[in-house]
Design a protein around this motif. Sequence first.
Motif, PDB file in Angstrom:
ATOM      1  N   TYR A  65       0.878  -1.391  -0.073  1.00 13.39           N
ATOM      2  CA  TYR A  65       0.130  -0.040   0.023  1.00 13.39           C
ATOM      3  C   TYR A  65       0.789   1.370  -0.009  1.00 13.39           C
ATOM      4  O   TYR A  65       0.445   2.645  -0.440  1.00 13.39           O
ATOM      5  N   GLU A  66       2.223   1.116   0.353  1.00 12.52           N
ATOM      6  CA  GLU A  66       3.051   2.199   0.335  1.00 12.52           C
ATOM      7  C   GLU A  66       3.750   2.349  -0.954  1.00 12.52           C
ATOM      8  O   GLU A  66       4.632   3.471  -1.365  1.00 12.52           O
ATOM      9  N   GLY A  67       3.213   1.542  -1.876  1.00 16.35           N
ATOM     10  CA  GLY A  67       4.064   1.530  -3.124  1.00 16.35           C
ATOM     11  C   GLY A  67       5.550   1.164  -3.366  1.00 16.35           C
ATOM     12  O   GLY A  67       6.121   1.224  -4.583  1.00 16.35           O
ATOM     13  N   ASN A  68       5.638   0.315  -2.215  1.00 15.74           N
ATOM     14  CA  ASN A  68       6.921  -0.652  -2.411  1.00 15.74           C
ATOM     15  C   ASN A  68       6.751  -2.118  -3.165  1.00 15.74           C
ATOM     16  O   ASN A  68       5.632  -2.693  -2.790  1.00 15.74           O
ATOM     17  N   SER A  69       7.575  -2.314  -4.074  1.00 15.30           N
ATOM     18  CA  SER A  69       7.340  -3.553  -4.781  1.00 15.30           C
ATOM     19  C   SER A  69       8.335  -4.521  -4.528  1.00 15.30           C
ATOM     20  O   SER A  69       9.659  -4.440  -4.211  1.00 15.30           O
ATOM     21  N   ARG A  70       8.278  -5.982  -4.331  1.00 16.01           N
ATOM     22  CA  ARG A  70       9.095  -7.038  -4.037  1.00 16.01           C
ATOM     23  C   ARG A  70       8.619  -8.074  -5.073  1.00 16.01           C
ATOM     24  O   ARG A  70       7.491  -8.409  -5.440  1.00 16.01           O
ATOM     25  N   LEU A  71       9.582  -9.108  -5.288  1.00 21.47           N
ATOM     26  CA  LEU A  71       9.202 -10.436  -5.964  1.00 21.47           C
ATOM     27  C   LEU A  71       9.020 -11.696  -5.113  1.00 21.47           C
ATOM     28  O   LEU A  71       9.588 -11.681  -3.986  1.00 21.47           O
ATOM     29  N   VAL A  72       7.753 -12.161  -5.432  1.00 26.45           N
ATOM     30  CA  VAL A  72       7.465 -13.532  -4.663  1.00 26.45           C
ATOM     31  C   VAL A  72       7.059 -14.620  -5.519  1.00 26.45           C
ATOM     32  O   VAL A  72       6.800 -14.260  -6.581  1.00 26.45           O
ATOM     33  N   GLY A  73       7.122 -15.766  -5.147  1.00 28.81           N
ATOM     34  CA  GLY A  73       6.675 -16.822  -5.938  1.00 28.81           C
ATOM     35  C   GLY A  73       5.260 -17.335  -5.711  1.00 28.81           C
ATOM     36  O   GLY A  73       4.471 -16.356  -5.295  1.00 28.81           O
ATOM     37  N   ASP A  74       4.965 -18.465  -6.121  1.00 33.53           N
ATOM     38  CA  ASP A  74       3.494 -19.000  -6.116  1.00 33.53           C
ATOM     39  C   ASP A  74       3.423 -19.519  -4.960  1.00 33.53           C
ATOM     40  O   ASP A  74       2.068 -20.005  -4.516  1.00 33.53           O
ATOM     41  N   VAL A  75       4.194 -19.701  -4.194  1.00 35.82           N
ATOM     42  CA  VAL A  75       4.255 -20.183  -2.635  1.00 35.82           C
ATOM     43  C   VAL A  75       4.410 -19.204  -1.587  1.00 35.82           C
ATOM     44  O   VAL A  75       5.326 -18.388  -1.448  1.00 35.82           O
ATOM     45  N   ASP A  76       3.608 -19.302  -0.475  1.00 37.81           N
ATOM     46  CA  ASP A  76       3.813 -18.559   0.788  1.00 37.81           C
ATOM     47  C   ASP A  76       4.902 -18.952   1.353  1.00 37.81           C
ATOM     48  O   ASP A  76       5.009 -19.797   2.143  1.00 37.81           O
ATOM     49  N   PHE A  77       6.429 -18.470   1.051  1.00 34.48           N
ATOM     50  CA  PHE A  77       7.407 -19.048   1.777  1.00 34.48           C
ATOM     51  C   PHE A  77       7.668 -19.127   3.005  1.00 34.48           C
ATOM     52  O   PHE A  77       7.993 -20.177   3.592  1.00 34.48           O
ATOM     53  N   GLU A  78       7.148 -17.899   3.613  1.00 34.93           N
ATOM     54  CA  GLU A  78       7.139 -18.016   5.227  1.00 34.93           C
ATOM     55  C   GLU A  78       6.330 -19.206   5.793  1.00 34.93           C
ATOM     56  O   GLU A  78       6.959 -19.738   6.847  1.00 34.93           O
ATOM     57  N   GLY A  79       5.207 -19.325   5.295  1.00 40.39           N
ATOM     58  CA  GLY A  79       4.123 -20.047   5.983  1.00 40.39           C
ATOM     59  C   GLY A  79       4.762 -21.721   5.526  1.00 40.39           C
ATOM     60  O   GLY A  79       4.754 -22.381   6.441  1.00 40.39           O
ATOM     61  N   VAL A  80       5.378 -21.868   4.318  1.00 35.27           N
ATOM     62  CA  VAL A  80       5.233 -23.198   4.127  1.00 35.27           C
ATOM     63  C   VAL A  80       6.724 -23.759   4.680  1.00 35.27           C
ATOM     64  O   VAL A  80       6.866 -24.932   4.513  1.00 35.27           O
TER      65      VAL A  80
END
Length: 291
Positions: A237-252
């Motif tokens: 919501y602050e306009g900061n972008s990042r790359l993530v995968g198709d998996v919730d990495f932290e949870g999985v």
Amino acid sequence: MAEIIDGKALAKKMQAAMAEQIVELQVKFGRSPGLAVLMVGDNPASAAYVRGKETACKRVGITSFGKHFPADASQAELELVIDELNQDDRVDGILVQLPLPEHLDAIALINRIHPDKDADGLHPYNMGRLMRGEEGLQSCTPAGVMKLLEAANVAIAGKTAVVIGRSILVGKPLAIMLLQANATVIMAHSRTDDLAAITQKADILVAAVGKPEFISANMVKSGAVVIDVGINRITDYEGNSRLVGDVDFEGVKAIASQITPVPGGVGPMTVTMLLHNTIWSYCRKYGITYS
């Protein structure tokens, strides 16, 4: 906590070995392998991918024959260039960077590439070789996944592998590769009913769906090996972008035994296998086995 399968480290190791091999090949045959990447238009993501490929070529000693075209380039113009590259003995691999502008027929252009120079492993002839279990050029991302599993000492034979996604780029060829490694393969996709019930059966779970953090911890079997093929850019919501995968990495990662990160997992291996395919084609031309 899951062990991280480090694709960046494996890619670095493989590319270092490639660089040494190319020095020897260049001395023996008088030239280095050559790769031509065709890009049309100015898509920022495509431009970044092409720069990454050209940098990787330089790092290992592959000669780049990059060709960049304006967005309004015609089908006939591109077909003519591919025909010329097919005949150019300096070029061992040809790749058409996707996506292309809508007025171009990507399938026709890929099919125009000589099968022995099909660096992306997408020509129907090479897909047929894969289906038959014959030696040939293979799709880069699936081949990279298999290298990651091998390097991480993941037992595949007899295991249940679930592949989410049925694209010709990843899902379908990867399912065949896993079958050939004696896994029991289940393919799931957007029309699969009760997806979580399927994914929870997986000893090896591969996510290639293109949806950010779609695979949550409650969809993963405890102790599973999780391979995340996705790469998605999200903005907060602050306009900061990042790359993530198709998996919730932290949870999985809390319940998986091994997992690939994004970035730094499958991505570096895709580029590495593109280099591998180019060297494979070069060696085949000179009657040398390269694996």
